[in-house]
Design an enzyme around this catalytic site. Structure first.
Site, PDB file in Angstrom:
ATOM      1  N   GLU A 107       0.842  -1.047  -0.160  1.00 23.07           N
ATOM      2  CA  GLU A 107      -0.293  -0.061   0.104  1.00 23.07           C
ATOM      3  C   GLU A 107       0.950   1.621  -0.045  1.00 23.07           C
ATOM      4  OE1 GLU A 107      -3.703  -1.848   2.619  1.00 23.07           O
ATOM      5  OE2 GLU A 107      -1.899  -0.774   3.601  1.00 23.07           O
ATOM      6  N   CYS A 108       0.753   2.191  -0.636  1.00 26.31           N
ATOM      7  CA  CYS A 108       1.920   3.327  -1.045  1.00 26.31           C
ATOM      8  C   CYS A 108       2.542   3.824  -0.653  1.00 26.31           C
ATOM      9  CB  CYS A 108       0.732   4.484  -0.112  1.00 26.31           C
ATOM     10  SG  CYS A 108       0.963   6.314  -0.431  1.00 26.31           S
ATOM     11  N   GLY A 109       3.358   3.687   0.333  1.00 25.61           N
ATOM     12  CA  GLY A 109       4.840   4.691   0.329  1.00 25.61           C
ATOM     13  C   GLY A 109       5.216   2.632   0.514  1.00 25.61           C
ATOM     14  N   SER A 143      -1.269  -0.889  -4.624  1.00 26.46           N
ATOM     15  CA  SER A 143      -1.366   0.613  -4.851  1.00 26.46           C
ATOM     16  C   SER A 143      -1.830   1.727  -4.005  1.00 26.46           C
ATOM     17  CB  SER A 143      -3.269  -0.175  -5.163  1.00 26.46           C
ATOM     18  OG  SER A 143      -4.070   1.366  -5.360  1.00 26.46           O
TER      19      SER A 143
END
Length: 450
Positions: free
Chosen positions: A340-342, A431
């Protein structure tokens, strides 16, 4: 939380509680909530703190301020749902002496809003108002907050960032007797108590070297206001009249029985919902935490979970940990990863920070990320994953360039523009979306099944 079944589970607990809100962001909600938690925990009370909305950073500080025994869970009416929010607070109330809930943004901002949550839980609202640059108008702002919606239980108002004793007197002049508003007092302006911030919000609690001194300072100030006294008790009703108040997620199917999940957790990867960890454990998973910053190899695991965080602040360390990157590429070739993200940024080939410094990342995914000077994504989205739809939230300052073709995109809650892309390469799914696993446990389990 999952293991705790203290108290009379057949009864609705009655516990002092307060909901800390404000007219807008940056009025001092987090500071006041943390100060209240610190002050009352220091008196020997068992304080449980919650944060409204999908925030990751404020809960770290609030948990520390309350003694660090329990994480500060997120209460989000869209991500978790009304019944789950009620259940989490009801669980906590079984053995708490005080419950504090910090709101998000302004009291009536968002759909759903902090006001909606306060009404659902029946917890009275303390309005924290930054009084900088105002005098008697303070009373008008307070009156508006108290009366905009008559169904919102309203405890009173606290003045924050007050310049002097005379300033405090002028603020009180605005609270005319006919307004019938309870005044809890004033917190004077004090730079020594200010909590440091960076581009995604507060600096993580573990990174603030003098955090305890700052908390002690504001706790002492709170002790000099009327908030030194406990608020009235609130009865936390069971979310279902036919069910006792039992621990949240207690009856999950064992979809991950025996599955060993490695979870990245350190200063670079720390944006984890406590409820996500509870959900994985409740489904039978065994969790093993590791640090991509310092560990040289992965634990013996079946799948990996890379949450978001601040990889851009640790480029050199992540780049130099070659053995970890080799281990990740080997794992990614055959076993599941959810990022997720980072966490996704670290799995790419490179990441460039705002100063133009570029770090070579793990290379598990094709693409490059560059930090931007302004926010690039924000808001609630539904995330269509291979096993079903998960509710999610996005908040990021980077952009990625990749040759990967997304297999799906998030669906925004409040508009029809394109949501965040969801990528899959081999067994890796990634994502910008931060997913809330309890919103669809079966879909969450599918992400980690070997």
């Amino acid at each position: 939380m999952l293991e705790s079944e203290a108290g009379d589970l057949s009864a609705s607990p009655r516990v002092p509680a307060l909901f800390i809100s404000a007219p807008a962001s940056h009025h001092g909600k987090t500071t006041v909530t943390a100060a209240l938690a610190r002050y009352h925990a220091a008196r020997g009370l068992r304080v449980r703190v919650f944060k409204t909305g999908p925030d990751f950073l404020d809960p770290m500080l609030l948990s520390h301020a309350s003694g660090g025994v329990h994480p500060a869970y997120q209460l989000d009416l869209w991500l978790a749902g009304a019944q789950a929010c009620q259940q989490m607070v009801c669980d906590a109330a079984q053995d708490a002496d005080l419950i504090l809930i910090e709101g998000v943004m302004g009291l009536f901002d968002g759909q759903p809003s902090s006001a909606d949550l306060a009404v659902l839980l029946g917890v009275p609202v303390l309005a924290v108002i930054d009084a900088s640059g105002m005098a008697q108008t303070f009373g008008a702002v307070a009156y508006g907050l108290a009366n905009f919606r008559r169904d919102v239980p309203f405890a009173g108002v606290l003045a924050n960032s007050v310049a002097s004793a005379r300033h405090a007197e002028m603020l009180q002049e605005g609270l005319r007797p006919d307004l019938k508003l309870h005044y809890f007092g004033a917190l004077m302006r004090a730079n020594s108590a200010a909590l440091p911030e960076r581009h995604l919000g507060l600096v993580q609690a573990a990174e603030v070297a003098d955090l305890d001194a700052r908390l002690d300072h504001v706790a002492t100030a709170i002790g000099q206001t009327r908030l030194a006294q406990l608020p009235p008790a609130v009865t936390f009703r069971r979310p279902d009249a036919d069910l006792p108040c039992l621990p949240y997620l207690r009856s999950m199917p064992a979809l991950l029985s025996g599955v060993r999940i490695g979870i990245a957790r350190d200063a670079a990867f720390s944006f984890l919902y406590p409820a996500n960890l509870d959900c994985l454990r409740a489904m039978g998973a065994m969790l093993y935490f590791f640090s991509p910053l310092v560990d040289k190899e992965l634990p013996d695991i079946d799948s990996l979970y890379f949450p978001g965080g601040y990889p851009e602040l640790h480029l050199q360390t992540l780049q130099d940990n070659q053995s970890m990157k080799v281990a990740l590429r080997k794992h990614a070739s055959a076993k599941p990863i959810f990022a997720e993200c980072g966490g996704m940024l670290y799995l790419l080939e490179s990441l460039t920070d705002k100063a133009g410094q570029r770090g070579e990342m793990s290379g598990c995914l094709a693409g490059h990320a560059v930090m931007q000077g302004r926010l690039q994504g924000l808001g609630y989205q539904s995330a269509p994953m291979p096993g079903g739809v998960l509710r999610a939230h996005t908040f990021h300052h980077s952009l990625i360039e990749t040759t990967m073709t997304p297999f799906a995109s998030g669906e925004r809650l409040h508009n029809t523009s394109a949501g965040e892309k969801i990528f899959q390469q081999a067994r890796t799914i990634a994502s910008y979306l931060h997913c809330y696993f309890p919103s669809n446990p079966a879909a969450a389990a599918q992400l980690f099944l070997p």
